[in-house]
Design an enzyme around this catalytic site. Structure first.
Site, short mmCIF file in Angstrom:
data_model
loop_
_atom_site.label_atom_id
_atom_site.label_comp_id
_atom_site.label_asym_id
_atom_site.label_seq_id
_atom_site.Cartn_x
_atom_site.Cartn_y
_atom_site.Cartn_z
N ALA A 65 0.82 -1.22 0.00
CA ALA A 65 0.00 0.00 0.00
C ALA A 65 0.85 1.27 0.00
O ALA A 65 0.48 2.26 -0.62
CB ALA A 65 -0.95 -0.01 1.19
N PHE A 66 1.97 1.24 0.67
CA PHE A 66 2.82 2.43 0.78
C PHE A 66 3.30 2.91 -0.59
O PHE A 66 3.56 4.09 -0.78
CB PHE A 66 4.00 2.14 1.71
CG PHE A 66 4.70 3.36 2.22
CD1 PHE A 66 4.14 4.13 3.23
CD2 PHE A 66 5.91 3.75 1.69
CE1 PHE A 66 4.77 5.26 3.71
CE2 PHE A 66 6.57 4.88 2.16
CZ PHE A 66 5.99 5.64 3.18
N VAL A 90 -4.38 -3.07 4.27
CA VAL A 90 -3.45 -2.93 5.38
C VAL A 90 -4.16 -3.47 6.61
O VAL A 90 -5.24 -3.00 6.98
CB VAL A 90 -3.03 -1.46 5.61
CG1 VAL A 90 -2.00 -1.37 6.73
CG2 VAL A 90 -2.50 -0.84 4.32
N ILE A 91 -3.57 -4.49 7.21
CA ILE A 91 -4.15 -5.13 8.40
C ILE A 91 -3.31 -4.76 9.61
O ILE A 91 -2.08 -4.87 9.58
CB ILE A 91 -4.24 -6.66 8.23
CG1 ILE A 91 -5.15 -6.98 7.02
CG2 ILE A 91 -4.77 -7.31 9.51
CD1 ILE A 91 -5.23 -8.45 6.68
N THR A 95 2.50 -3.36 15.96
CA THR A 95 3.32 -2.15 16.09
C THR A 95 2.58 -0.96 15.49
O THR A 95 1.51 -1.09 14.91
CB THR A 95 4.67 -2.32 15.35
OG1 THR A 95 4.41 -2.37 13.95
CG2 THR A 95 5.41 -3.58 15.80
N HIS A 97 3.43 0.55 12.91
CA HIS A 97 3.65 0.56 11.46
C HIS A 97 2.32 0.75 10.70
O HIS A 97 2.25 1.50 9.73
CB HIS A 97 4.32 -0.76 11.05
CG HIS A 97 4.65 -0.84 9.60
ND1 HIS A 97 5.66 -0.11 9.02
CD2 HIS A 97 4.10 -1.58 8.60
CE1 HIS A 97 5.73 -0.39 7.73
NE2 HIS A 97 4.79 -1.27 7.45
N ARG A 136 -14.72 -6.77 3.22
CA ARG A 136 -14.68 -5.56 2.41
C ARG A 136 -14.07 -5.78 1.03
O ARG A 136 -13.91 -4.85 0.26
CB ARG A 136 -13.90 -4.48 3.17
CG ARG A 136 -14.71 -3.95 4.34
CD ARG A 136 -13.87 -3.20 5.34
NE ARG A 136 -14.67 -2.74 6.46
CZ ARG A 136 -15.04 -3.47 7.51
NH1 ARG A 136 -14.69 -4.74 7.57
NH2 ARG A 136 -15.77 -2.97 8.47
#
Length: 163
Positions: A65-66, A90-91, A95, A97, A136
């Site tokens: 994703a980044f 993104v799961i 942390t 992150h 989703r």
């Protein structure tokens, strides 16, 4: 009784004809490969509903994703596309992150649209667990891929009307 179909899912014949003449990009993060495929299937359904042929939708894969904002920027700067749907998952982990990746990806995708004038849709699932991600990316109205395609199609119409 009012039509229960959401505004962004309804396209007139004239809108479908206008969209059929345009090219779109789909940037997809492949970190969760199975979910990426489900999102792409949903996007294909959304574009078809809007009258966009499969041949007019171009897929570009990135690792995660980044990397979506840069991919979207490269697509926008190519001047080939009327809109860009950014897809990924993104799961949440153990942390911080997750927080950084979600926030920067969303900001980056928005920045591309604002800086280039090319509509960009944020079709990234941000969730706590795999069950939420599957819900989703499942091909129904909650499908982020479908929603991103419909949104970018609707915004491309607006851009064409005002541009």
């Amino acid at each position: 009784m009012a039509d229960a179909t959401a505004f962004h899912e309804r396209f007139s014949d004239d809108e479908r004809d206008a969209l059929a003449k345009l090219e779109f990009a789909v940037c997809v993060a492949r970190f969760y490969e199975d979910l990426a495929e489900r999102l792409l299937n949903g996007a294909a359904e959304g574009f078809a509903l809007a009258g966009v042929s499969e041949a007019s939708v171009h897929e570009y894969s990135v690792p995660g994703a980044f990397e979506l904002p840069l991919a979207a920027k490269l697509c926008a700067e190519s001047a080939r596309f009327a809109g860009i749907a950014c897809l990924g998952v993104v799961i949440r982990g153990e942390t911080n992150h997750y927080d950084y990746v979600c926030a920067e990806t969303a900001r980056g995708v928005q920045d591309v649209g604002l800086q280039t004038g090319v509509p960009c849709a944020f079709g990234v699932i941000t969730c706590d667990d795999m069950d939420q991600a599957l819900a989703r990316a499942g091909g129904d109205k909650r499908d982020q891929g479908r929603g991103a395609a419909l949104t970018v199609a609707r915004m491309a119409l607006l851009a064409g009307e005002l541009g």
